[in-house]
Design a protein around this motif. Structure first.
Motif, PDB file in Angstrom:
ATOM      1  N   ASN A   1       0.810  -1.213   0.000  1.00  0.00           N
ATOM      2  CA  ASN A   1       0.000   0.000   0.000  1.00  0.00           C
ATOM      3  C   ASN A   1       0.848   1.271   0.000  1.00  0.00           C
ATOM      4  O   ASN A   1       0.311   2.378   0.086  1.00  0.00           O
ATOM      5  N   LEU A   2       2.172   1.100  -0.081  1.00  0.00           N
ATOM      6  CA  LEU A   2       3.040   2.275  -0.115  1.00  0.00           C
ATOM      7  C   LEU A   2       2.967   2.942  -1.481  1.00  0.00           C
ATOM      8  O   LEU A   2       2.788   2.283  -2.505  1.00  0.00           O
ATOM      9  N   THR A   3       3.129   4.232  -1.500  1.00  0.00           N
ATOM     10  CA  THR A   3       3.146   4.984  -2.754  1.00  0.00           C
ATOM     11  C   THR A   3       4.586   5.237  -3.165  1.00  0.00           C
ATOM     12  O   THR A   3       5.526   4.911  -2.441  1.00  0.00           O
ATOM     13  N   SER A   4       4.764   5.855  -4.329  1.00  0.00           N
ATOM     14  CA  SER A   4       6.113   6.155  -4.824  1.00  0.00           C
ATOM     15  C   SER A   4       6.859   7.090  -3.879  1.00  0.00           C
ATOM     16  O   SER A   4       8.085   7.112  -3.852  1.00  0.00           O
ATOM     17  N   GLU A   5       6.111   7.881  -3.099  1.00  0.00           N
ATOM     18  CA  GLU A   5       6.739   8.788  -2.151  1.00  0.00           C
ATOM     19  C   GLU A   5       7.397   8.037  -0.999  1.00  0.00           C
ATOM     20  O   GLU A   5       8.216   8.589  -0.268  1.00  0.00           O
ATOM     21  N   ASP A   6       7.018   6.758  -0.837  1.00  0.00           N
ATOM     22  CA  ASP A   6       7.565   5.950   0.266  1.00  0.00           C
ATOM     23  C   ASP A   6       8.702   5.049  -0.185  1.00  0.00           C
ATOM     24  O   ASP A   6       9.075   4.124   0.539  1.00  0.00           O
ATOM     25  N   ASP A   7       9.264   5.297  -1.369  1.00  0.00           N
ATOM     26  CA  ASP A   7      10.268   4.396  -1.928  1.00  0.00           C
ATOM     27  C   ASP A   7      11.505   4.254  -1.050  1.00  0.00           C
ATOM     28  O   ASP A   7      12.214   3.260  -1.126  1.00  0.00           O
ATOM     29  N   ASN A   8      11.783   5.247  -0.231  1.00  0.00           N
ATOM     30  CA  ASN A   8      12.969   5.196   0.626  1.00  0.00           C
ATOM     31  C   ASN A   8      12.670   4.652   2.018  1.00  0.00           C
ATOM     32  O   ASN A   8      13.563   4.578   2.853  1.00  0.00           O
ATOM     33  N   LYS A   9      11.423   4.301   2.238  1.00  0.00           N
ATOM     34  CA  LYS A   9      11.055   3.771   3.553  1.00  0.00           C
ATOM     35  C   LYS A   9      11.628   2.374   3.741  1.00  0.00           C
ATOM     36  O   LYS A   9      11.519   1.518   2.882  1.00  0.00           O
ATOM     37  N   ARG A  10      12.259   2.150   4.891  1.00  0.00           N
ATOM     38  CA  ARG A  10      12.867   0.853   5.184  1.00  0.00           C
ATOM     39  C   ARG A  10      12.356   0.362   6.535  1.00  0.00           C
ATOM     40  O   ARG A  10      12.186   1.150   7.466  1.00  0.00           O
ATOM     41  N   THR A  11      12.123  -0.937   6.631  1.00  0.00           N
ATOM     42  CA  THR A  11      11.697  -1.536   7.898  1.00  0.00           C
ATOM     43  C   THR A  11      12.500  -2.802   8.144  1.00  0.00           C
ATOM     44  O   THR A  11      12.419  -3.751   7.364  1.00  0.00           O
ATOM     45  N   GLN A  12      13.311  -2.785   9.189  1.00  0.00           N
ATOM     46  CA  GLN A  12      14.077  -3.963   9.588  1.00  0.00           C
ATOM     47  C   GLN A  12      13.702  -4.326  11.028  1.00  0.00           C
ATOM     48  O   GLN A  12      13.987  -3.569  11.952  1.00  0.00           O
ATOM     49  N   LYS A  13      13.040  -5.462  11.190  1.00  0.00           N
ATOM     50  CA  LYS A  13      12.603  -5.886  12.512  1.00  0.00           C
ATOM     51  C   LYS A  13      13.532  -6.960  13.064  1.00  0.00           C
ATOM     52  O   LYS A  13      13.929  -7.880  12.349  1.00  0.00           O
ATOM     53  N   VAL A  14      13.857  -6.848  14.344  1.00  0.00           N
ATOM     54  CA  VAL A  14      14.686  -7.852  15.024  1.00  0.00           C
ATOM     55  C   VAL A  14      13.902  -8.354  16.234  1.00  0.00           C
ATOM     56  O   VAL A  14      13.554  -7.568  17.121  1.00  0.00           O
ATOM     57  N   LEU A  15      13.620  -9.654  16.256  1.00  0.00           N
ATOM     58  CA  LEU A  15      12.818 -10.241  17.330  1.00  0.00           C
ATOM     59  C   LEU A  15      13.718 -10.968  18.331  1.00  0.00           C
ATOM     60  O   LEU A  15      14.689 -11.623  17.942  1.00  0.00           O
ATOM     61  N   PRO A  16      13.416 -10.876  19.614  1.00  0.00           N
ATOM     62  CA  PRO A  16      14.248 -11.530  20.637  1.00  0.00           C
ATOM     63  C   PRO A  16      14.043 -13.040  20.679  1.00  0.00           C
ATOM     64  O   PRO A  16      12.986 -13.550  20.300  1.00  0.00           O
ATOM     65  N   CYS A  17      15.059 -13.748  21.148  1.00  0.00           N
ATOM     66  CA  CYS A  17      14.990 -15.203  21.349  1.00  0.00           C
ATOM     67  C   CYS A  17      14.903 -15.495  22.851  1.00  0.00           C
ATOM     68  O   CYS A  17      15.234 -14.645  23.681  1.00  0.00           O
ATOM     69  N   THR A  18      14.502 -16.719  23.190  1.00  0.00           N
ATOM     70  CA  THR A  18      14.299 -17.091  24.592  1.00  0.00           C
ATOM     71  C   THR A  18      15.125 -18.326  24.942  1.00  0.00           C
ATOM     72  O   THR A  18      15.109 -19.309  24.202  1.00  0.00           O
ATOM     73  N   LEU A  19      15.838 -18.276  26.051  1.00  0.00           N
ATOM     74  CA  LEU A  19      16.617 -19.419  26.518  1.00  0.00           C
ATOM     75  C   LEU A  19      15.709 -20.363  27.289  1.00  0.00           C
ATOM     76  O   LEU A  19      15.032 -19.968  28.235  1.00  0.00           O
ATOM     77  N   ILE A  20      15.683 -21.631  26.885  1.00  0.00           N
ATOM     78  CA  ILE A  20      14.829 -22.639  27.519  1.00  0.00           C
ATOM     79  C   ILE A  20      15.709 -23.774  28.043  1.00  0.00           C
ATOM     80  O   ILE A  20      16.333 -24.503  27.270  1.00  0.00           O
ATOM     81  N   GLU A  21      15.780 -23.908  29.356  1.00  0.00           N
ATOM     82  CA  GLU A  21      16.652 -24.920  29.971  1.00  0.00           C
ATOM     83  C   GLU A  21      15.877 -26.209  30.212  1.00  0.00           C
ATOM     84  O   GLU A  21      14.805 -26.210  30.813  1.00  0.00           O
TER      85      GLU A  21
END
Length: 340
Positions: A305-325
């Motif tokens: 749904n982004l337009t040409s005006e959003d061409d420089n928009k960047r999204t980098q998501k980093v999700l946490p991990c969980t230690l399970i003993e």
């Protein structure tokens, strides 16, 4: 070439061509074959970028899969299917086997109207794949890419942090002789896990850090563990870069009549089903695989749904991990058992 040219070559209406390229609903098989034959002959390709902007989101998504772990695939598909179904999108799975087949399959999806892709590593790092998608003006979200800079949209797990925490936990238990079985050499996640491990070892002042190369498969875990025990007999703990290889390490330990965890602690990554099935159950780091796939699908929906005006928009998501003993980790014996 336009859709009208395809319709003329196939001897059908423009609407029929449109329906076939949108999934073939209500179009008889012979007509679909005529349309696809005309598409191939005329080298016609949809303007997927314009089509994405015309609607509220992509109707079809291609997931290019190449990770050898079946457990990883199961988690990935669970998340992708759940979110695509919720957003009314159709998911198409294509195997990323050999390089020459990979681009051919993706090109076929592009020609059939697929306008958005989820690219797990290593497909998201392949120059030929990215070149093809850029030329088609398609959208994609990379999962755990090696280079974030070349992707506008990506989702990753924090492999570096969780590997450091895993190693630190083993050191807290008293381990000083820790071996590491690396994952695929082309995997960004595997590289980050190794880097996090080495950083934690250095922080604890431990200089000897043996590493054996694996490939995320059970078989590679067997081979790497045998090499580790032979070259590093004082080893009291093994960190494997995924649960499949950790399960293999436990199998090798049993073969050598070693008790896990009294003689040898074994830990893994990903918290896939095998981690809780084997005996003893594997201490592991839960990578949010399904959540990453869900996030990737949502990013695709938003990106469409982004337009040409959003061409420089960047999204980098980093999700946490969980230690399970679980039961596969514990303090080392006071006297390390040397293995000839």
């Amino acid at each position: 070439m336009t859709i009208d040219d395809v319709a003329a070559a196939a001897g059908v209406s423009r609407m029929t061509v449109s329906r076939v390229l949108r999934g073939g609903h209500l179009v008889r098989a012979p007509l679909q074959e005529r349309v696809f034959a005309a598409v191939k002959k005329l080298n016609y390709r949809l303007n997927v970028s314009a089509r994405a902007l015309a609607g509220s989101g992509p109707s079809r998504v291609g997931l290019v899969y190449s990770n050898p772990s079946q457990a990883f695939l199961s988690e990935l598909l669970t998340g992708a299917l759940k979110e695509s179904s919720k957003l009314g999108m159709q998911l198409t799975l294509t195997a990323d086997a050999e390089t020459h087949d990979r681009t051919a399959e993706i090109d076929a999806l592009l020609r059939s109207g697929v306008q958005a892709f989820v690219l797990p590593s290593p497909a998201c790092d392949a120059p030929d794949v990215l070149k093809l998608l850029r030329e088609a003006q398609a959208r994609w979200v990379a999962i755990s890419p090696a280079n974030l800079e070349i992707h506008r949209f990506s989702v990753s797990a924090d492999h570096f942090d969780i590997a450091g925490r895993m190693t630190t936990r083993l050191i807290e238990l008293g381990h000083r002789h820790i071996g590491f079985i690396a994952g695929s050499a082309t995997s960004k996640g595997a590289a980050e896990r190794l880097r996090g491990h080495l950083r934690a070892m250095a922080a604890a002042g431990i200089k000897k850090c043996p590493v054996e190369q694996g490939a995320f498969t059970f078989q590679s875990g067997l081979e790497a563990t045998e090499k580790m025990l032979a070259s590093f007999p004082e080893c009291t703990a093994i960190i494997a870069c995924n649960d499949d290889m950790a399960a293999a390490a436990i199998s090798v330990a049993h073969r050598h009549h070693l008790d896990v965890p009294r003689d040898l602690t074994v830990v893994g990554f990903d918290d896939t089903p095998i981690a809780s099935i084997v005996s003893p159950a594997i201490t592991t780091a839960r990578q949010p695989i399904a959540e990453m796939a869900q996030s990737a699908i949502r990013l695709l929906h938003t990106a469409s749904n982004l337009t040409s005006e959003d061409d420089n928009k960047r999204t980098q998501k980093v999700l946490p991990c969980t230690l399970i003993e679980r039961e596969s980790s514990g303090p080392p014996r006071v006297a390390a058992r040397l293995r000839a």
